[in-house]
Design an enzyme around this catalytic site. Structure first.
Site, mmCIF file in Angstrom:
data_model
loop_
_atom_site.group_PDB
_atom_site.id
_atom_site.type_symbol
_atom_site.label_atom_id
_atom_site.label_comp_id
_atom_site.label_asym_id
_atom_site.label_seq_id
_atom_site.Cartn_x
_atom_site.Cartn_y
_atom_site.Cartn_z
ATOM 1 N N THR A 65 0.996 -1.028 0.023
ATOM 2 C CA THR A 65 -0.034 -0.165 -0.052
ATOM 3 C C THR A 65 0.890 1.151 -0.063
ATOM 4 O O THR A 65 2.041 1.190 -0.023
ATOM 5 C CB THR A 65 -1.159 0.001 1.104
ATOM 6 O OG1 THR A 65 -1.923 0.919 1.032
ATOM 7 C CG2 THR A 65 -0.414 -0.202 2.450
ATOM 8 N N LYS A 69 3.622 1.417 -3.930
ATOM 9 C CA LYS A 69 3.141 0.719 -5.125
ATOM 10 C C LYS A 69 3.882 0.843 -6.422
ATOM 11 O O LYS A 69 4.129 -0.213 -7.094
ATOM 12 C CB LYS A 69 1.623 1.144 -5.345
ATOM 13 C CG LYS A 69 0.682 0.610 -4.452
ATOM 14 C CD LYS A 69 -0.703 1.206 -4.560
ATOM 15 C CE LYS A 69 -1.768 0.388 -3.541
ATOM 16 N NZ LYS A 69 -3.021 0.653 -3.907
ATOM 17 N N GLY A 132 -5.297 9.677 -11.590
ATOM 18 C CA GLY A 132 -4.181 9.493 -10.904
ATOM 19 C C GLY A 132 -4.188 7.682 -10.935
ATOM 20 O O GLY A 132 -4.694 7.257 -11.640
ATOM 21 N N LYS A 159 -3.611 14.834 -18.385
ATOM 22 C CA LYS A 159 -3.446 13.356 -17.738
ATOM 23 C C LYS A 159 -4.385 12.590 -18.237
ATOM 24 O O LYS A 159 -4.149 11.216 -18.464
ATOM 25 C CB LYS A 159 -3.333 13.804 -16.284
ATOM 26 C CG LYS A 159 -2.316 12.944 -15.638
ATOM 27 C CD LYS A 159 -1.882 13.826 -14.190
ATOM 28 C CE LYS A 159 -2.534 12.871 -12.873
ATOM 29 N NZ LYS A 159 -2.053 13.438 -11.727
HETATM 30 P P1 ATR Z 1 -2.243 8.862 -6.856
HETATM 31 O O1 ATR Z 1 -1.566 8.390 -8.118
HETATM 32 O O2 ATR Z 1 -1.671 8.267 -5.692
HETATM 33 O O3 ATR Z 1 -3.733 8.410 -6.868
HETATM 34 P P2 ATR Z 1 -2.479 11.425 -7.889
HETATM 35 O O4 ATR Z 1 -1.719 11.049 -8.936
HETATM 36 O O5 ATR Z 1 -1.882 12.676 -7.285
HETATM 37 O O6 ATR Z 1 -2.458 10.338 -6.565
HETATM 38 O O7 ATR Z 1 -3.859 11.426 -8.311
HETATM 39 C C1 ATR Z 1 -4.763 12.171 -7.506
HETATM 40 C C2 ATR Z 1 -5.903 12.283 -8.386
HETATM 41 O O8 ATR Z 1 -6.765 13.363 -7.864
HETATM 42 C C3 ATR Z 1 -5.605 13.286 -9.560
HETATM 43 O O9 ATR Z 1 -6.414 13.044 -10.722
HETATM 44 C C4 ATR Z 1 -5.971 14.603 -9.144
HETATM 45 O O10 ATR Z 1 -6.298 15.616 -10.388
HETATM 46 P P3 ATR Z 1 -5.036 16.204 -11.006
HETATM 47 O O11 ATR Z 1 -4.203 15.148 -11.927
HETATM 48 O O12 ATR Z 1 -5.804 17.287 -11.859
HETATM 49 O O13 ATR Z 1 -4.293 16.793 -10.168
HETATM 50 C C5 ATR Z 1 -7.067 14.392 -8.335
HETATM 51 N N1 ATR Z 1 -7.450 15.541 -7.278
HETATM 52 C C6 ATR Z 1 -6.710 15.568 -6.069
HETATM 53 N N2 ATR Z 1 -7.396 16.683 -5.529
HETATM 54 C C7 ATR Z 1 -8.403 17.043 -6.162
HETATM 55 C C8 ATR Z 1 -9.616 17.917 -5.977
HETATM 56 N N3 ATR Z 1 -9.448 18.830 -4.750
HETATM 57 N N4 ATR Z 1 -10.386 18.165 -6.937
HETATM 58 C C9 ATR Z 1 -10.342 17.725 -8.153
HETATM 59 N N5 ATR Z 1 -9.292 16.398 -8.400
HETATM 60 C C10 ATR Z 1 -8.489 16.296 -7.310
#
Ligand code: ATR
Length: 277
Positions: A65, A69, A132, A159
């Site tokens: 976790t 990962k 993400g 993305k």
């Molecule tokens: P992980 O890979 O660990 O899931 P990440 O790559 O940082 O973490 O992805 C987080 C996701 O949540 C992304 O899609 C992010 O959007 P962006 O790629 O545009 O940054 C999204 N996210 C995080 N906080 C958000 C918020 N307050 N509103 C909308 N999307 C959010």
């Protein structure tokens, strides 16, 4: 002889994995021990050292976790296709000195939606919020469930587009920004795969995305009625879910992969379910 397994993460005190696998082992009468290990974040190579030591000591497998990962992915000798696509690994099996790696998060989510919650995704309009790691892991299993359309919406549209491009040809998938959603009609299933709920935030989605007879699924587990689920409920959606079923189903996939026996997930889901209100 007792076989040894573990979950590794940092922090790890919150993990439900030992409880889940303990219940599975009891029910499936498997002689195994499952512990939680707080993995080292520094130095860079320390995580791999801990995993190799666990395997060398007779360990049979590990769940992985946050934040490991990607490191687990990097150190694997063999990866499943869905792990390769997601770039992340949440389960490892140690066999003949090799590390086999998979990612059951996405398949666990699909099983929860289709089997436990009774919404077959075939022919449905599905919206995934976020691009993400969580969204990436779900992408291939989602497309294999043959929705009529899978829309990936993200703040950073590039993305989402990159993700859609990676699986072009595997199903009907399109990418967009949140501002485009108003014009895209209603979805049978909306999954919040962003990390917004972890900070009590809401992706800027219009309530017009929801069908009252559809489903809103929040990946975060145990956060009760998140702003996303509240928005869905206010839009009339009655079928609201958090990630408890996904958590248990991905564990069951790993258990079946390791032990060759599929445990009954229902009693474990019931035990871990936290009411939304
Ligand atoms: P992980 O890979 O660990 O899931 P990440 O790559 O940082 O973490 O992805 C987080 C996701 O949540 C992304 O899609 C992010 O959007 P962006 O790629 O545009 O940054 C999204 N996210 C995080 N906080 C958000 C918020 N307050 N509103 C909308 N999307 C959010």
């Amino acid at each position: 002889m007792t076989d040894h397994y573990a979950v590794i993460g940092n922090p790890i005190s919150h993990t439900k994995s030992p409880l889940i696998h303990g219940l599975f082992a009891q029910e499936a009468r498997q002689d195994m021990q499952y512990t939680a290990i707080e993995g080292p974040v520094e130095p860079d190579t320390a995580f791999a050292d801990v995993v190799r030591k666990f395997a060398a000591g007779g360990g049979k497998g590990m769940n992985v976790t946050a934040p490991f990962k990607l490191k687990a992915f990097a150190m694997a000798d063999e990866r499943s296709e869905r792990a390769a696509l997601s770039g992340a690994v949440n389960a490892m099996k140690f066999e003949g000195g090799r590390i086999l790696a998979d990612n059951f998060d996405g398949i666990g989510l699909v099983r929860d939606i289709e089997i436990n919650l009774g919404l077959p995704m075939a022919g449905k309009r599905v919206l995934m919020l976020g691009a993400g790691g969580a969204a990436r892991g779900a992408l291939l299993p989602f497309l294999e469930a043959k929705p009529a359309e899978l829309v990936i919406a993200n703040r950073d549209v590039a993305k989402a587009q990159a993700l859609a491009a990676q699986v072009a040809g595997r199903g009907a998938v399109v990418a967009c920004g949140y501002a485009d959603l108003e014009a895209m009609g209603r979805f049978d299933l909306v999954v919040n795969a962003t990390s917004a709920s972890l900070t009590g935030d809401l992706p800027p989605v219009p309530p017009s995305i929801f069908r009252p007879d559809g489903m809103a699924y929040e990946l975060a587990y145990g956060k009760r009625l998140t702003p996303f689920l509240r928005l869905a409920r206010n839009a009339g959606v009655r079928n609201l879910a958090d990630g408890v079923g996904m958590l248990v189903e991905q564990a069951a996939e790993a258990f079946a992969w390791w032990r060759g026996v599929r445990p009954d997930t229902r009693p474990v889901i019931d035990r871990l379910t936290v009411p939304l209100d």
